[in-house]
Write a protein that holds these residues in place. Structure first.
Motif, PDB file in Angstrom:
ATOM      1  N   THR A 308       0.942  -1.357  -0.067  1.00 37.03           N
ATOM      2  CA  THR A 308      -0.202   0.139   0.022  1.00 37.03           C
ATOM      3  C   THR A 308       0.732   1.422   0.067  1.00 37.03           C
ATOM      4  OG1 THR A 308      -0.014   0.144   2.426  1.00 37.03           O
ATOM      5  CG2 THR A 308      -1.910  -1.263   1.258  1.00 37.03           C
ATOM      6  N   GLY A 309       0.346   2.526  -0.460  1.00 33.77           N
ATOM      7  CA  GLY A 309       1.092   3.558  -0.451  1.00 33.77           C
ATOM      8  C   GLY A 309       2.137   3.650  -1.080  1.00 33.77           C
ATOM      9  N   SER A 325       5.377   3.134   3.668  1.00 32.39           N
ATOM     10  CA  SER A 325       3.864   3.727   3.840  1.00 32.39           C
ATOM     11  C   SER A 325       3.356   3.403   5.398  1.00 32.39           C
ATOM     12  CB  SER A 325       2.778   2.872   3.019  1.00 32.39           C
ATOM     13  OG  SER A 325       2.964   1.518   2.978  1.00 32.39           O
ATOM     14  N   ASN A 341      -2.311   4.544   6.014  1.00 34.79           N
ATOM     15  CA  ASN A 341      -0.905   4.602   5.764  1.00 34.79           C
ATOM     16  C   ASN A 341      -0.270   5.813   6.437  1.00 34.79           C
ATOM     17  OD1 ASN A 341      -0.953   2.362   3.749  1.00 34.79           O
ATOM     18  ND2 ASN A 341      -1.841   3.785   2.464  1.00 34.79           N
ATOM     19  N   ASN A 344       2.455   8.001   4.705  1.00 36.67           N
ATOM     20  CA  ASN A 344       2.168   8.442   3.604  1.00 36.67           C
ATOM     21  C   ASN A 344       0.678   9.495   3.250  1.00 36.67           C
ATOM     22  OD1 ASN A 344       2.839   5.665   1.324  1.00 36.67           O
ATOM     23  ND2 ASN A 344       4.217   7.150   2.406  1.00 36.67           N
ATOM     24  N   CYS A 346      -2.149   9.037   3.504  1.00 36.05           N
ATOM     25  CA  CYS A 346      -3.337   8.618   2.634  1.00 36.05           C
ATOM     26  C   CYS A 346      -3.912   7.154   3.156  1.00 36.05           C
ATOM     27  CB  CYS A 346      -2.893   8.184   1.270  1.00 36.05           C
ATOM     28  SG  CYS A 346      -1.715   6.909   1.017  1.00 36.05           S
ATOM     29  N   SER A 348      -5.354   3.739   1.806  1.00 34.12           N
ATOM     30  CA  SER A 348      -5.472   2.683   0.786  1.00 34.12           C
ATOM     31  C   SER A 348      -6.980   1.959   0.946  1.00 34.12           C
ATOM     32  CB  SER A 348      -4.449   1.649   0.655  1.00 34.12           C
ATOM     33  OG  SER A 348      -3.209   2.225   0.404  1.00 34.12           O
ATOM     34  N   LEU A 357      -5.480  -3.596  -4.744  1.00 31.80           N
ATOM     35  CA  LEU A 357      -5.718  -2.390  -4.363  1.00 31.80           C
ATOM     36  C   LEU A 357      -6.414  -1.629  -5.539  1.00 31.80           C
ATOM     37  CD1 LEU A 357      -4.557  -0.099  -2.545  1.00 31.80           C
ATOM     38  CD2 LEU A 357      -2.514   0.173  -3.872  1.00 31.80           C
ATOM     39  N   LYS A 359      -7.686   1.929  -4.962  1.00 29.15           N
ATOM     40  CA  LYS A 359      -7.596   3.502  -4.722  1.00 29.15           C
ATOM     41  C   LYS A 359      -6.803   3.878  -3.686  1.00 29.15           C
ATOM     42  CE  LYS A 359     -10.952   7.465  -4.665  1.00 29.15           C
ATOM     43  NZ  LYS A 359     -10.454   7.938  -5.823  1.00 29.15           N
ATOM     44  N   GLU A 360      -6.261   4.840  -3.663  1.00 30.21           N
ATOM     45  CA  GLU A 360      -5.465   5.656  -2.912  1.00 30.21           C
ATOM     46  C   GLU A 360      -6.273   7.130  -2.475  1.00 30.21           C
ATOM     47  OE1 GLU A 360      -3.291   4.376  -1.031  1.00 30.21           O
ATOM     48  OE2 GLU A 360      -1.920   3.250  -2.296  1.00 30.21           O
ATOM     49  N   PHE A 362      -5.773  10.410  -0.741  1.00 34.30           N
ATOM     50  CA  PHE A 362      -4.891  11.407  -0.147  1.00 34.30           C
ATOM     51  C   PHE A 362      -5.737  12.489   0.841  1.00 34.30           C
ATOM     52  CE2 PHE A 362      -3.080   9.755  -3.795  1.00 34.30           C
ATOM     53  CZ  PHE A 362      -1.850   9.177  -3.332  1.00 34.30           C
TER      54      PHE A 362
END
Length: 405
Positions: A308-309, A325, A341, A344, A346, A348, A357, A359-360, A362
């Protein structure tokens, strides 16, 4: 004699007055000149100059609350108070009444080795709201308490054999209970595994391997999958010495190698020492979420290992990322798993159907602050309908509210 340099001091207001922007903005600590303090239940000034004005009713508990759980009826809250001694849990009963009852276990300002030797974050409550499970951190035990009487009812020692290795030491953290209350899944952070415990017999049915330093754990609501977030990056080995003199001084008084060097990845060996390399920081065991199928609930099988991240070394706005992350907390619906995360800034999003995965999200509180870092998302919670996700932002003392749809 040389003339002294002339120091020209220009105030921030003068700089802003000279800017072409006619509507400049300034960020400043809200507390201004106020000292760090708690003013009753209405206001607190934090060490970083921020001000908290809590909503609702304030209930004083023991120091260092780290874990938190609500009973299924929503009328009891329990906190795991860890960090440094003393260790305790706080049970807040009749939470919805005008006068909640606060019970601390153990009573007083000392750790009670006969009741609760240690505690770290992990809490679970049985479906009938009668039994509390508490992760014992370095004690390698699960403690159980009767929520009606607030008395200790037992403990589960997690020592035993695993992969032909005798495990006596452990560090138990986050945990999750199956919907029927029969199986308890608890992470062991130093043995890189999840203990699966039968709550009726207290027996450890199985141990399953995780990534490095498993931290967060959750189940899909339908009980078909288990998810574990691993915050660790490297696995360390003891330094081997060829010195047979029996000297007790430290083998090394300085780091064996620099970060991200070839020596770090491959290790070093000379006439007196052997230091095993740490390898690649982006392997699946590091900074990842592991997904397990629960077709056999006591024998989970890994279906994916998800990074992730941002990865270590990955360019972020033109600058290689130094740290990973740090995925830490998890919550799940039947469709998605949300992962915070911490490094980061964000969240996940992982599909529970594809185990991939998708989408992230932010976390940027304001477009003018987009280049700043340090939101540090940590704890996560879903609304009862699952349409809102709440993320505790440790770096700015705020809560993000995200529309999961």
């Amino acid at each position: 004699m040389k003339p002294l340099p002339v120091l020209i001091i220009i105030s921030l207001s003068m700089l802003l007055a000279g800017c072409s922007n006619r509507n400049p903005w300034i960020t400043e600590a809200p507390a201004d000149s106020l000292f760090c303090q708690i003013q009753g239940d209405s206001l607190a000034v934090l060490p970083n100059g921020r001000i908290i004005t809590p909503l609702g009713k304030q209930i004083r508990i023991a120091p260092h609350p780290y874990g938190l759980i609500l009973s299924h009826d929503g009328n009891t809250a329990v906190t795991a108070n860890s960090g440094v001694s003393f260790f305790s849990v706080t049970i807040i009963k009749n939470l919805l009444s005008a006068s909640p009852q606060v019970v601390q276990i153990p009573e007083g300002p000392l750790t009670d080795d006969g009741v609760l030797e240690a505690v770290f974050m992990g809490l679970a409550i049985s479906p009938d709201d009668r039994t509390l499970y508490v992760a014992g951190g370095q004690s390698n035990k699960i403690y159980t308490f009767n929520l009606d009487s607030c008395k200790k009812s037992g403990e589960i020692n997690c020592s035993g054999l695993w992969n032909n290795r005798k495990i006596t030491e452990g560090y138990l953290g986050d945990m999750i209970l199956s919907a029927n209350g029969e199986l308890l899944y608890v992470v062991d952070q130093i043995n890189f595994c999840v203990n699966i415990i039968n709550t009726q017999s207290g027996a450890i049915l199985n141990r399953i391997a995780t990534g490095r330093y498993p931290f967060g754990i959750t189940l899909a609501p339908n009980g078909e999958k288990l998810f574990v977030a691993n915050v660790g990056v490297f696995e360390y080995d003891l330094i081997q010495s060829s010195d047979t003199s029996g000297a007790t001084q430290p083998l090394m008084n300085y780091p064996a190698f620099g970060y991200m060097t070839e020596a770090m990845k491959n290790g070093i060996k000379n006439d007196s020492l052997t230091v095993k390399g740490l390898g690649d920081p982006n392997v699946p065991e590091a900074f990842s979420v592991w997904v397990y199928s629960l077709l056999q609930p006591d024998k989970p099988e890994i279906t994916n290992q998800i990074k992730t991240g941002f990865q270590v070394g990955q360019p972020v706005e033109g600058i290689p990322a130094v740290g990973g992350s740090s995925p830490n907390s998890l919550v799940a619906t039947n469709d998605y798993v949300f992962v915070s995360n911490g490094n980061n800034d964000c969240i996940s999003v992982i599909s529970t159907q594809s185990d991939k995965l998708v989408k992230e999200i932010f976390l940027q509180p304001d477009a003018r602050l987009r280049n700043l870092r340090g939101i540090i998302p940590f704890g996560l919670a879903l609304s009862p309908k699952g349409d809102l996700l709440f993320a505790a932002e440790a770096g700015i003392n705020a809560v993000a509210v995200i529309d999961t749809r």
